[in-house]
Design an enzyme around this catalytic site. Sequence first.
Site, PDB file in Angstrom:
ATOM      1  CG  HIS A   7      14.173  50.638  24.038  1.00 15.63           C
ATOM      2  ND1 HIS A   7      14.066  49.626  24.382  1.00 15.63           N
ATOM      3  CD2 HIS A   7      15.217  50.840  23.492  1.00 15.63           C
ATOM      4  CE1 HIS A   7      15.126  48.776  24.531  1.00 15.63           C
ATOM      5  NE2 HIS A   7      16.090  49.632  23.708  1.00 15.63           N
TER       6      HIS A   7
ATOM      7  CG  ASP B 127      13.078  57.381  40.943  1.00 12.73           C
ATOM      8  OD1 ASP B 127      11.721  57.986  41.158  1.00 12.73           O
ATOM      9  OD2 ASP B 127      13.263  56.278  40.713  1.00 12.73           O
TER      10      ASP B 127
ATOM     11  NE  ARG C 194      19.686  53.596  23.145  1.00 10.92           N
ATOM     12  CZ  ARG C 194      19.810  52.728  23.046  1.00 10.92           C
ATOM     13  NH1 ARG C 194      21.056  51.885  22.343  1.00 10.92           N
ATOM     14  NH2 ARG C 194      18.626  51.770  23.155  1.00 10.92           N
TER      15      ARG C 194
ATOM     16  CB  ALA D  39      17.183  49.513  31.925  1.00 10.44           C
TER      17      ALA D  39
ATOM     18  CD  GLU E  59      17.481  54.838  29.828  1.00 11.86           C
ATOM     19  OE1 GLU E  59      17.710  53.733  29.979  1.00 11.86           O
ATOM     20  OE2 GLU E  59      16.243  55.088  29.094  1.00 11.86           O
TER      21      GLU E  59
ATOM     22  CG  HIS F 188      12.906  48.396  20.692  1.00 14.88           C
ATOM     23  ND1 HIS F 188      12.486  47.467  19.619  1.00 14.88           N
ATOM     24  CD2 HIS F 188      14.051  48.411  20.748  1.00 14.88           C
ATOM     25  CE1 HIS F 188      13.739  46.595  19.499  1.00 14.88           C
ATOM     26  NE2 HIS F 188      14.626  47.101  20.067  1.00 14.88           N
TER      27      HIS F 188
ATOM     28  NE  ARG G 245      16.756  50.360  18.487  1.00 15.02           N
ATOM     29  CZ  ARG G 245      17.248  50.010  19.582  1.00 15.02           C
ATOM     30  NH1 ARG G 245      17.305  50.895  20.480  1.00 15.02           N
ATOM     31  NH2 ARG G 245      17.924  49.111  19.513  1.00 15.02           N
TER      32      ARG G 245
ATOM     33  CB  SER H 219      22.913  48.292  41.080  1.00 16.04           C
ATOM     34  OG  SER H 219      21.448  47.972  40.901  1.00 16.04           O
TER      35      SER H 219
ATOM     36  CB  ALA I 100      20.460  45.369  27.204  1.00 16.56           C
TER      37      ALA I 100
ATOM     38  CD  GLU J 283      20.777  45.664  18.221  1.00 17.37           C
ATOM     39  OE1 GLU J 283      20.190  46.659  18.536  1.00 17.37           O
ATOM     40  OE2 GLU J 283      21.640  45.157  18.855  1.00 17.37           O
TER      41      GLU J 283
ATOM     42  N   GLY K 238      20.325  42.857  22.886  1.00 11.69           N
ATOM     43  CA  GLY K 238      20.985  43.032  21.615  1.00 11.69           C
ATOM     44  C   GLY K 238      22.440  42.640  21.781  1.00 11.69           C
TER      45      GLY K 238
ATOM     46  CE  LYS L 137      12.380  53.199  42.063  1.00 14.36           C
ATOM     47  NZ  LYS L 137      11.953  53.812  41.028  1.00 14.36           N
TER      48      LYS L 137
HETATM   49  C1  SIN Z   1      17.706  45.501  21.400  1.00 12.46           C
HETATM   50  O1  SIN Z   1      18.221  44.523  21.581  1.00 12.46           O
HETATM   51  O2  SIN Z   1      17.002  45.747  20.143  1.00 12.46           O
HETATM   52  C2  SIN Z   1      17.747  46.682  22.272  1.00 12.46           C
HETATM   53  C3  SIN Z   1      19.096  47.115  22.449  1.00 12.46           C
HETATM   54  C4  SIN Z   1      19.276  48.572  22.544  1.00 12.46           C
HETATM   55  O3  SIN Z   1      18.552  49.184  22.710  1.00 12.46           O
HETATM   56  O4  SIN Z   1      20.554  49.213  21.934  1.00 12.46           O
END
Ligand code: SIN
Length: 505
Positions: A333, A208, A368, A44, A357, A229, A275, A14, A48, A115, A50, A37
Amino acid sequence: MKTPSPFDAIIIGSGIAGLHSALRLAETGRAVLVVTKKKIAHTATNFAQGGIAAVLSQTDDVEKHSEDTLEAGAFHNNKRAVSYMVKHGAASIRRLIEYGVPFATHGGELLLTREGGHSERRIVFVSDYTGKAVEEVLVKRAKKHPLITIWEDATAGDFIVRDGHCLGVEVIQEGEVTKIYASAVILASGGVGQIYAYTTNPLISTGDGIAMAHRAGCTTRDLEFIQFHPTAFHHGGKTRFLISEAVRGEGAHLLNSKHKRFMVGRHPRAELAPRDIVSREIYKEERDGPVYLDLRHKDPVKVHTRFPQISAALKKYGFDMARDLIPISPAAHYLCGGVEVDLKGRTSLPGLFAFGEVAWTGVHGANRLASNSLLEALVFSERIVDEIRGTVRGDKSMNSQINGPPPSARGTNLPPCTPSQKRLYAKLRRSLQKTMWESAGIIRTEEGLKKGLSEVKAAEKLIQNPDSLEGRELSNMLTASELIILAALRRKTSLGCHFRSDSED
Ligand code: SIN
Protein backbone atom coordinates in the site's frame (compact mmCIF):
# COMPACT_ATOMS: atom_id res chain seq x y z
CA MET A 1 5.66 17.44 -28.95
CA LYS A 2 5.40 20.85 -27.36
CA THR A 3 8.26 23.29 -27.81
CA PRO A 4 10.12 23.32 -24.50
CA SER A 5 10.15 26.61 -22.66
CA PRO A 6 12.04 27.68 -19.56
CA PHE A 7 10.31 27.16 -16.23
CA ASP A 8 11.13 28.25 -12.71
CA ALA A 9 10.33 24.79 -11.41
CA ILE A 10 9.64 21.36 -12.85
CA ILE A 11 7.42 19.02 -10.84
CA ILE A 12 7.42 15.30 -11.53
CA GLY A 13 4.05 13.85 -10.53
CA SER A 14 0.51 15.15 -10.30
CA GLY A 15 -0.78 13.73 -7.02
CA ILE A 16 -1.46 15.86 -3.95
CA ALA A 17 2.28 16.59 -3.35
CA GLY A 18 2.95 17.61 -6.97
CA LEU A 19 -0.15 19.70 -7.57
CA HIS A 20 -0.09 21.36 -4.17
CA SER A 21 3.54 22.44 -4.68
CA ALA A 22 2.65 23.61 -8.21
CA LEU A 23 -0.19 25.76 -6.92
CA ARG A 24 1.78 27.20 -4.04
CA LEU A 25 4.67 28.12 -6.36
CA ALA A 26 2.42 29.56 -9.06
CA GLU A 27 0.56 31.61 -6.45
CA THR A 28 3.86 33.37 -5.73
CA GLY A 29 4.56 34.11 -9.40
CA ARG A 30 6.71 31.12 -10.38
CA ALA A 31 6.23 29.41 -13.74
CA VAL A 32 5.82 25.70 -13.18
CA LEU A 33 5.86 22.67 -15.45
CA VAL A 34 4.06 19.57 -14.14
CA VAL A 35 5.15 16.37 -15.86
CA THR A 36 2.85 13.40 -15.34
CA LYS A 37 3.28 9.85 -16.60
CA LYS A 38 -0.34 9.20 -17.59
CA LYS A 39 -3.34 11.53 -17.37
CA ILE A 40 -3.21 14.20 -14.69
CA ALA A 41 -5.61 12.50 -12.25
CA HIS A 42 -4.10 8.98 -12.62
CA THR A 43 -2.35 9.10 -9.27
CA ALA A 44 -2.31 7.25 -5.96
CA THR A 45 -3.96 10.32 -4.36
CA ASN A 46 -7.01 9.56 -6.44
CA PHE A 47 -7.21 6.10 -4.82
CA ALA A 48 -7.02 7.35 -1.21
CA GLN A 49 -10.40 6.67 0.33
CA GLY A 50 -10.12 7.32 4.06
CA GLY A 51 -9.17 10.95 4.62
CA ILE A 52 -6.64 13.32 6.12
CA ALA A 53 -5.69 13.29 9.80
CA ALA A 54 -5.32 16.58 11.69
CA VAL A 55 -5.95 17.96 15.14
CA LEU A 56 -9.36 19.59 14.78
CA SER A 57 -11.54 18.56 17.73
CA GLN A 58 -11.80 19.94 21.27
CA THR A 59 -10.82 16.61 22.79
CA ASP A 60 -7.72 16.20 20.62
CA ASP A 61 -4.30 17.84 20.78
CA VAL A 62 -0.98 17.80 18.94
CA GLU A 63 0.62 15.63 21.62
CA LYS A 64 -1.99 12.90 21.11
CA HIS A 65 -1.63 12.95 17.32
CA SER A 66 2.17 12.92 17.65
CA GLU A 67 2.06 10.08 20.16
CA ASP A 68 -0.20 7.97 17.87
CA THR A 69 2.12 8.69 14.91
CA LEU A 70 5.16 7.65 16.93
CA GLU A 71 3.50 4.55 18.32
CA ALA A 72 2.38 3.37 14.86
CA GLY A 73 5.91 4.13 13.58
CA ALA A 74 7.46 1.95 16.33
CA PHE A 75 9.22 5.13 17.60
CA HIS A 76 11.55 4.98 14.60
CA ASN A 77 10.20 8.37 13.43
CA ASN A 78 12.00 11.69 13.08
CA LYS A 79 10.37 13.44 16.04
CA ARG A 80 11.06 16.96 14.71
CA ALA A 81 9.33 16.12 11.45
CA VAL A 82 6.36 14.55 13.28
CA SER A 83 5.95 17.57 15.49
CA TYR A 84 6.21 19.94 12.49
CA MET A 85 3.61 17.99 10.49
CA VAL A 86 1.13 17.64 13.33
CA LYS A 87 1.35 21.32 14.32
CA HIS A 88 0.71 22.49 10.75
CA GLY A 89 -2.00 19.92 9.95
CA ALA A 90 -5.05 22.05 10.76
CA ALA A 91 -3.76 25.00 8.67
CA SER A 92 -3.27 22.70 5.69
CA ILE A 93 -6.83 21.40 5.99
CA ARG A 94 -8.08 25.00 6.13
CA ARG A 95 -6.23 25.78 2.89
CA LEU A 96 -7.88 22.79 1.18
CA ILE A 97 -11.26 24.03 2.39
CA GLU A 98 -10.44 27.48 0.93
CA TYR A 99 -9.51 25.75 -2.33
CA GLY A 100 -12.97 24.17 -2.30
CA VAL A 101 -12.54 20.59 -1.04
CA PRO A 102 -16.02 19.60 0.22
CA PHE A 103 -15.10 17.78 3.46
CA ALA A 104 -18.10 16.22 5.24
CA THR A 105 -19.72 18.50 7.81
CA HIS A 106 -22.67 18.43 10.19
CA GLY A 107 -24.24 21.66 11.45
CA GLY A 108 -21.30 23.63 10.02
CA GLU A 109 -18.71 21.52 11.90
CA LEU A 110 -16.27 19.18 10.18
CA LEU A 111 -17.19 15.53 10.68
CA LEU A 112 -14.28 13.42 11.89
CA THR A 113 -13.80 9.70 11.42
CA ARG A 114 -11.35 7.24 12.91
CA GLU A 115 -8.88 4.70 11.54
CA GLY A 116 -6.38 2.17 12.91
CA GLY A 117 -3.85 3.46 15.46
CA HIS A 118 -5.72 6.71 16.21
CA SER A 119 -6.74 7.36 19.80
CA GLU A 120 -9.17 10.10 18.65
CA ARG A 121 -11.58 10.83 15.83
CA ARG A 122 -9.43 13.23 13.78
CA ILE A 123 -9.81 12.33 10.11
CA VAL A 124 -11.58 14.71 7.76
CA PHE A 125 -13.12 12.97 4.79
CA VAL A 126 -15.25 13.34 1.70
CA SER A 127 -17.54 10.29 1.77
CA ASP A 128 -15.33 7.30 0.82
CA TYR A 129 -13.42 9.11 -1.94
CA THR A 130 -11.39 11.78 -0.14
CA GLY A 131 -8.33 11.50 -2.38
CA LYS A 132 -10.41 11.79 -5.53
CA ALA A 133 -12.22 14.85 -4.16
CA VAL A 134 -8.93 16.55 -3.24
CA GLU A 135 -7.34 15.63 -6.57
CA GLU A 136 -10.33 17.01 -8.51
CA VAL A 137 -10.11 20.38 -6.76
CA LEU A 138 -6.32 20.62 -7.21
CA VAL A 139 -6.49 19.58 -10.89
CA LYS A 140 -9.20 22.15 -11.61
CA ARG A 141 -7.20 24.94 -9.99
CA ALA A 142 -3.92 23.87 -11.58
CA LYS A 143 -5.47 23.69 -15.05
CA LYS A 144 -6.86 27.21 -14.66
CA HIS A 145 -3.64 28.79 -13.37
CA PRO A 146 -1.81 30.71 -16.12
CA LEU A 147 1.61 29.93 -14.63
CA ILE A 148 1.08 26.16 -14.53
CA THR A 149 1.80 24.07 -17.62
CA ILE A 150 0.79 20.42 -17.49
CA TRP A 151 2.32 17.77 -19.74
CA GLU A 152 0.38 14.48 -19.63
CA ASP A 153 1.72 11.15 -20.93
CA ALA A 154 5.16 12.56 -20.20
CA THR A 155 7.67 10.33 -18.44
CA ALA A 156 10.64 11.64 -16.48
CA GLY A 157 13.88 9.98 -17.59
CA ASP A 158 16.98 10.98 -15.64
CA PHE A 159 17.91 14.13 -13.79
CA ILE A 160 20.39 16.44 -15.47
CA VAL A 161 23.22 16.81 -12.99
CA ARG A 162 26.22 19.08 -13.45
CA ASP A 163 28.85 20.14 -10.92
CA GLY A 164 26.89 18.46 -8.14
CA HIS A 165 23.65 20.36 -8.89
CA CYS A 166 20.39 19.15 -10.34
CA LEU A 167 19.73 21.43 -13.32
CA GLY A 168 16.70 19.76 -14.81
CA VAL A 169 15.28 16.51 -16.05
CA GLU A 170 14.85 14.56 -19.26
CA VAL A 171 11.21 14.32 -20.27
CA ILE A 172 10.01 11.63 -22.65
CA GLN A 173 6.90 12.36 -24.68
CA GLU A 174 5.75 10.54 -27.79
CA GLY A 175 9.04 8.68 -27.97
CA GLU A 176 11.18 11.81 -27.89
CA VAL A 177 13.54 12.78 -25.06
CA THR A 178 13.72 16.50 -24.25
CA LYS A 179 15.99 18.09 -21.68
CA ILE A 180 14.13 20.64 -19.57
CA TYR A 181 16.01 22.94 -17.23
CA ALA A 182 14.83 24.87 -14.17
CA SER A 183 16.23 26.07 -10.87
CA ALA A 184 14.12 23.74 -8.82
CA VAL A 185 13.21 20.19 -9.73
CA ILE A 186 10.57 18.65 -7.48
CA LEU A 187 10.16 14.91 -7.29
CA ALA A 188 6.61 13.95 -6.31
CA SER A 189 6.31 10.73 -8.26
CA GLY A 190 4.73 8.51 -5.57
CA GLY A 191 5.48 4.98 -4.50
CA VAL A 192 6.41 1.47 -5.55
CA GLY A 193 3.29 -0.70 -5.07
CA GLN A 194 3.45 -2.19 -8.58
CA ILE A 195 6.61 -4.13 -7.73
CA TYR A 196 4.35 -6.41 -5.65
CA ALA A 197 1.91 -9.07 -6.87
CA TYR A 198 -0.88 -7.59 -4.74
CA THR A 199 -1.23 -3.86 -4.32
CA THR A 200 -3.75 -1.10 -3.79
CA ASN A 201 -1.61 1.26 -5.93
CA PRO A 202 -2.32 2.39 -9.49
CA LEU A 203 -0.28 1.19 -12.48
CA ILE A 204 1.93 4.27 -12.38
CA SER A 205 3.45 3.34 -8.98
CA THR A 206 6.60 1.71 -10.34
CA GLY A 207 9.28 3.27 -8.14
CA ASP A 208 10.60 5.57 -10.90
CA GLY A 209 11.43 8.42 -8.50
CA ILE A 210 13.37 6.15 -6.15
CA ALA A 211 15.40 4.72 -9.03
CA MET A 212 16.03 8.13 -10.65
CA ALA A 213 17.15 9.70 -7.38
CA HIS A 214 19.38 6.71 -6.63
CA ARG A 215 21.05 6.98 -10.06
CA ALA A 216 21.63 10.70 -9.41
CA GLY A 217 23.43 9.83 -6.17
CA CYS A 218 20.72 10.88 -3.69
CA THR A 219 20.50 9.21 -0.31
CA THR A 220 17.51 6.92 0.31
CA ARG A 221 16.32 5.80 3.75
CA ASP A 222 14.12 3.22 5.41
CA LEU A 223 13.11 1.54 2.16
CA GLU A 224 12.50 -1.74 3.97
CA PHE A 225 9.34 -0.30 5.53
CA ILE A 226 6.66 -1.23 3.03
CA GLN A 227 3.22 -0.87 4.51
CA PHE A 228 0.67 -3.54 3.63
CA HIS A 229 -2.93 -2.39 3.91
CA PRO A 230 -4.91 -5.04 5.77
CA THR A 231 -8.11 -4.88 3.76
CA ALA A 232 -7.99 -4.98 -0.02
CA PHE A 233 -11.00 -6.68 -1.60
CA HIS A 234 -9.71 -10.05 -2.80
CA HIS A 235 -11.77 -11.91 -5.35
CA GLY A 236 -10.99 -14.51 -8.01
CA GLY A 237 -7.36 -14.71 -6.82
CA LYS A 238 -6.77 -11.01 -7.42
CA THR A 239 -6.60 -7.81 -5.42
CA ARG A 240 -9.42 -5.73 -6.84
CA PHE A 241 -9.45 -2.51 -4.81
CA LEU A 242 -8.87 -0.96 -1.41
CA ILE A 243 -11.51 -1.15 1.29
CA SER A 244 -10.82 1.82 3.51
CA GLU A 245 -9.75 1.44 7.11
CA ALA A 246 -12.54 3.91 7.84
CA VAL A 247 -14.87 0.91 7.35
CA ARG A 248 -13.32 -0.68 10.44
CA GLY A 249 -13.26 2.80 12.01
CA GLU A 250 -17.04 2.79 11.69
CA GLY A 251 -17.28 -0.62 13.36
CA ALA A 252 -16.62 -3.41 10.82
CA HIS A 253 -15.29 -6.67 12.29
CA LEU A 254 -12.64 -8.98 10.88
CA LEU A 255 -13.61 -12.64 10.83
CA ASN A 256 -11.43 -15.67 10.11
CA SER A 257 -12.43 -18.73 8.09
CA LYS A 258 -14.31 -20.04 11.16
CA HIS A 259 -16.19 -16.72 11.28
CA LYS A 260 -14.51 -15.76 14.59
CA ARG A 261 -13.35 -12.20 15.46
CA PHE A 262 -9.67 -13.07 15.74
CA MET A 263 -8.30 -9.55 16.53
CA VAL A 264 -10.15 -9.39 19.86
CA GLY A 265 -7.64 -10.30 22.58
CA ARG A 266 -4.66 -9.93 20.25
CA HIS A 267 -4.46 -6.12 20.55
CA PRO A 268 -6.24 -3.67 22.88
CA ARG A 269 -7.68 -1.84 19.84
CA ALA A 270 -8.73 -5.13 18.15
CA GLU A 271 -9.56 -4.38 14.47
CA LEU A 272 -8.20 -0.85 14.89
CA ALA A 273 -4.68 -1.88 15.86
CA PRO A 274 -1.91 -0.32 13.71
CA ARG A 275 -1.88 -1.65 10.14
CA ASP A 276 1.28 -3.71 10.35
CA ILE A 277 -0.16 -5.72 13.23
CA VAL A 278 -3.56 -6.28 11.59
CA SER A 279 -1.94 -7.23 8.26
CA ARG A 280 0.30 -9.83 9.87
CA GLU A 281 -2.57 -11.33 11.86
CA ILE A 282 -4.68 -11.62 8.70
CA TYR A 283 -1.74 -13.14 6.81
CA LYS A 284 -1.41 -15.81 9.53
CA GLU A 285 -5.17 -16.50 9.59
CA GLU A 286 -5.17 -16.93 5.81
CA ARG A 287 -3.20 -20.15 6.22
CA ASP A 288 -6.50 -21.70 7.39
CA GLY A 289 -8.74 -20.03 4.81
CA PRO A 290 -10.16 -16.70 3.70
CA VAL A 291 -10.58 -13.70 6.00
CA TYR A 292 -13.60 -11.41 5.83
CA LEU A 293 -14.82 -7.94 6.71
CA ASP A 294 -18.20 -8.12 8.40
CA LEU A 295 -20.68 -5.25 8.60
CA ARG A 296 -23.82 -7.34 9.06
CA HIS A 297 -24.34 -5.96 12.59
CA LYS A 298 -24.54 -2.37 11.24
CA ASP A 299 -27.51 -0.47 9.85
CA PRO A 300 -27.46 -1.28 6.08
CA VAL A 301 -28.74 2.16 5.08
CA LYS A 302 -25.96 3.86 7.06
CA VAL A 303 -23.33 1.52 5.58
CA HIS A 304 -24.37 2.23 1.99
CA THR A 305 -24.71 5.97 2.64
CA ARG A 306 -21.35 6.34 4.37
CA PHE A 307 -19.43 4.21 1.82
CA PRO A 308 -21.20 4.71 -1.52
CA GLN A 309 -18.22 4.06 -3.81
CA ILE A 310 -16.97 0.96 -2.03
CA SER A 311 -20.52 -0.32 -1.83
CA ALA A 312 -21.10 0.24 -5.56
CA ALA A 313 -17.75 -1.33 -6.48
CA LEU A 314 -18.55 -4.44 -4.38
CA LYS A 315 -21.99 -4.68 -5.96
CA LYS A 316 -20.34 -5.07 -9.38
CA TYR A 317 -18.80 -8.31 -8.06
CA GLY A 318 -22.14 -9.44 -6.58
CA PHE A 319 -21.46 -8.46 -2.95
CA ASP A 320 -23.80 -6.46 -0.72
CA MET A 321 -21.46 -4.54 1.61
CA ALA A 322 -23.94 -4.56 4.51
CA ARG A 323 -25.25 -8.13 4.17
CA ASP A 324 -22.40 -10.27 2.85
CA LEU A 325 -19.07 -11.28 4.29
CA ILE A 326 -16.48 -9.43 2.18
CA PRO A 327 -13.31 -11.42 1.38
CA ILE A 328 -10.22 -9.30 2.00
CA SER A 329 -6.47 -9.77 2.03
CA PRO A 330 -3.49 -7.48 2.74
CA ALA A 331 -1.85 -5.72 -0.22
CA ALA A 332 1.23 -3.50 -0.68
CA HIS A 333 0.00 0.00 0.00
CA TYR A 334 2.62 2.57 0.97
CA LEU A 335 6.38 3.14 1.02
CA CYS A 336 7.22 4.61 4.45
CA GLY A 337 10.85 5.35 3.51
CA GLY A 338 12.12 7.10 0.40
CA VAL A 339 14.52 9.72 -0.89
CA GLU A 340 15.93 11.45 2.17
CA VAL A 341 14.87 15.08 2.53
CA ASP A 342 15.16 17.67 5.27
CA LEU A 343 12.20 19.58 6.68
CA LYS A 344 12.37 21.90 3.66
CA GLY A 345 12.07 19.03 1.19
CA ARG A 346 15.72 19.31 0.06
CA THR A 347 17.36 16.07 -1.07
CA SER A 348 21.10 15.51 -0.78
CA LEU A 349 21.40 16.80 -4.40
CA PRO A 350 21.19 20.62 -4.48
CA GLY A 351 18.38 21.79 -6.76
CA LEU A 352 16.34 18.61 -6.26
CA PHE A 353 13.42 18.55 -3.82
CA ALA A 354 11.09 15.66 -2.99
CA PHE A 355 7.64 15.48 -1.40
CA GLY A 356 4.98 12.89 -0.74
CA GLU A 357 5.36 9.12 -0.85
CA VAL A 358 8.66 9.17 -2.78
CA ALA A 359 10.30 11.19 0.00
CA TRP A 360 11.60 10.25 3.43
CA THR A 361 10.90 13.00 5.92
CA GLY A 362 10.97 10.52 8.79
CA VAL A 363 7.41 11.23 9.90
CA HIS A 364 6.18 7.70 9.29
CA GLY A 365 8.96 5.86 11.09
CA ALA A 366 8.69 2.11 10.62
CA ASN A 367 4.98 2.15 9.83
CA ARG A 368 2.74 5.00 8.71
CA LEU A 369 -0.28 5.96 10.79
CA ALA A 370 -3.47 5.85 8.71
CA SER A 371 -4.40 9.09 6.92
CA ASN A 372 -1.07 10.74 7.65
CA SER A 373 0.10 10.40 4.04
CA LEU A 374 -1.99 13.12 2.40
CA LEU A 375 -1.24 15.27 5.46
CA GLU A 376 2.53 14.80 5.07
CA ALA A 377 2.36 15.64 1.35
CA LEU A 378 0.37 18.81 2.08
CA VAL A 379 2.34 20.13 5.02
CA PHE A 380 5.80 19.58 3.57
CA SER A 381 4.98 20.77 0.06
CA GLU A 382 3.76 23.99 1.68
CA ARG A 383 7.37 24.56 2.73
CA ILE A 384 8.51 24.65 -0.89
CA VAL A 385 7.23 28.19 -1.23
CA ASP A 386 9.26 29.47 1.71
CA GLU A 387 12.34 27.63 0.55
CA ILE A 388 12.15 28.49 -3.13
CA ARG A 389 11.20 32.11 -2.58
CA GLY A 390 14.79 32.70 -1.49
CA THR A 391 16.46 30.87 -4.37
CA VAL A 392 14.12 31.02 -7.39
CA ARG A 393 13.53 34.53 -8.62
CA GLY A 394 10.45 33.90 -10.72
CA ASP A 395 11.83 35.70 -13.78
CA LYS A 396 12.59 32.47 -15.68
CA SER A 397 16.26 33.41 -15.95
CA MET A 398 17.51 31.66 -12.86
CA ASN A 399 19.42 29.05 -14.84
CA SER A 400 22.19 31.63 -14.92
CA GLN A 401 22.75 30.82 -11.22
CA ILE A 402 24.67 27.71 -12.11
CA ASN A 403 27.43 27.93 -14.73
CA GLY A 404 25.50 29.85 -17.35
CA PRO A 405 22.06 29.21 -18.75
CA PRO A 406 21.73 25.82 -20.36
CA PRO A 407 18.88 26.18 -22.87
CA SER A 408 15.99 23.76 -22.78
CA ALA A 409 16.85 21.51 -25.69
CA ARG A 410 15.08 18.94 -27.77
CA GLY A 411 16.78 15.63 -27.88
CA THR A 412 16.80 12.24 -29.45
CA ASN A 413 14.14 9.70 -30.28
CA LEU A 414 13.88 6.64 -28.06
CA PRO A 415 14.48 3.23 -29.61
CA PRO A 416 11.07 1.61 -30.14
CA CYS A 417 10.18 -1.54 -28.26
CA THR A 418 9.43 -4.61 -30.40
CA PRO A 419 6.39 -6.88 -29.70
CA SER A 420 8.67 -9.65 -28.47
CA GLN A 421 10.45 -7.25 -26.13
CA LYS A 422 7.06 -6.12 -24.81
CA ARG A 423 6.14 -9.75 -24.11
CA LEU A 424 9.46 -10.27 -22.34
CA TYR A 425 8.96 -7.16 -20.17
CA ALA A 426 5.43 -8.27 -19.21
CA LYS A 427 6.78 -11.68 -18.19
CA LEU A 428 9.67 -10.17 -16.21
CA ARG A 429 7.28 -7.76 -14.52
CA ARG A 430 4.97 -10.57 -13.37
CA SER A 431 7.83 -12.64 -12.09
CA LEU A 432 9.31 -9.62 -10.24
CA GLN A 433 5.94 -9.01 -8.57
CA LYS A 434 5.83 -12.64 -7.40
CA THR A 435 9.45 -12.51 -6.21
CA MET A 436 8.86 -9.34 -4.20
CA TRP A 437 5.64 -10.64 -2.66
CA GLU A 438 7.30 -13.87 -1.58
CA SER A 439 10.70 -12.53 -0.53
CA ALA A 440 10.13 -8.94 0.64
CA GLY A 441 6.47 -9.19 1.62
CA ILE A 442 4.62 -9.19 4.93
CA ILE A 443 6.86 -11.80 6.59
CA ARG A 444 10.56 -11.93 5.63
CA THR A 445 13.60 -14.10 6.26
CA GLU A 446 17.25 -13.65 5.34
CA GLU A 447 17.12 -16.72 3.12
CA GLY A 448 14.02 -15.47 1.29
CA LEU A 449 15.45 -11.98 0.84
CA LYS A 450 18.71 -13.36 -0.57
CA LYS A 451 16.78 -15.55 -3.00
CA GLY A 452 14.73 -12.50 -4.02
CA LEU A 453 17.89 -10.46 -4.53
CA SER A 454 19.45 -13.03 -6.84
CA GLU A 455 16.20 -13.22 -8.87
CA VAL A 456 16.09 -9.44 -9.21
CA LYS A 457 19.75 -9.31 -10.28
CA ALA A 458 19.16 -12.09 -12.82
CA ALA A 459 16.18 -10.18 -14.26
CA GLU A 460 18.28 -7.00 -14.58
CA LYS A 461 20.57 -8.87 -17.00
CA LEU A 462 17.62 -9.97 -19.16
CA ILE A 463 16.37 -6.49 -20.05
CA GLN A 464 16.82 -5.89 -23.75
CA ASN A 465 16.55 -2.41 -25.15
CA PRO A 466 16.84 -0.69 -21.73
CA ASP A 467 16.48 2.77 -23.27
CA SER A 468 12.95 2.12 -24.55
CA LEU A 469 10.11 3.55 -22.46
CA GLU A 470 9.01 0.11 -21.29
CA GLY A 471 12.62 -0.95 -20.66
CA ARG A 472 13.20 2.13 -18.52
CA GLU A 473 10.11 1.48 -16.41
CA LEU A 474 11.04 -2.13 -15.79
CA SER A 475 14.62 -1.11 -14.95
CA ASN A 476 13.24 1.37 -12.42
CA MET A 477 11.07 -1.34 -10.86
CA LEU A 478 14.08 -3.64 -10.58
CA THR A 479 16.29 -0.91 -9.10
CA ALA A 480 13.65 0.01 -6.50
CA SER A 481 13.18 -3.69 -5.67
CA GLU A 482 16.89 -4.25 -5.25
CA LEU A 483 17.19 -1.24 -2.94
CA ILE A 484 14.23 -2.45 -0.86
CA ILE A 485 15.64 -5.97 -0.52
CA LEU A 486 19.09 -4.65 0.41
CA ALA A 487 17.56 -2.41 3.08
CA ALA A 488 15.51 -5.35 4.40
CA LEU A 489 18.63 -7.53 4.54
CA ARG A 490 20.50 -4.86 6.51
CA ARG A 491 17.75 -4.65 9.15
CA LYS A 492 18.10 -8.02 10.82
CA THR A 493 15.42 -7.59 13.47
CA SER A 494 11.70 -6.85 13.15
CA LEU A 495 10.50 -3.29 13.42
CA GLY A 496 7.12 -1.83 12.41
CA CYS A 497 6.08 -3.14 9.02
CA HIS A 498 9.45 -4.83 8.45
CA PHE A 499 8.85 -8.24 9.98
CA ARG A 500 11.66 -10.80 10.11
CA SER A 501 10.37 -14.19 11.23
CA ASP A 502 13.99 -15.38 11.54
CA SER A 503 14.88 -12.76 14.17
CA GLU A 504 14.43 -13.23 17.88
CA ASP A 505 12.84 -9.81 18.51
C1 SIN B 1 -7.65 3.93 3.82
O1 SIN B 1 -8.66 4.56 3.57
O2 SIN B 1 -7.67 2.94 4.53
C2 SIN B 1 -6.34 4.35 3.21
C3 SIN B 1 -5.94 5.68 3.72
C4 SIN B 1 -4.49 5.66 4.08
O3 SIN B 1 -3.73 4.86 3.54
O4 SIN B 1 -4.09 6.45 4.95
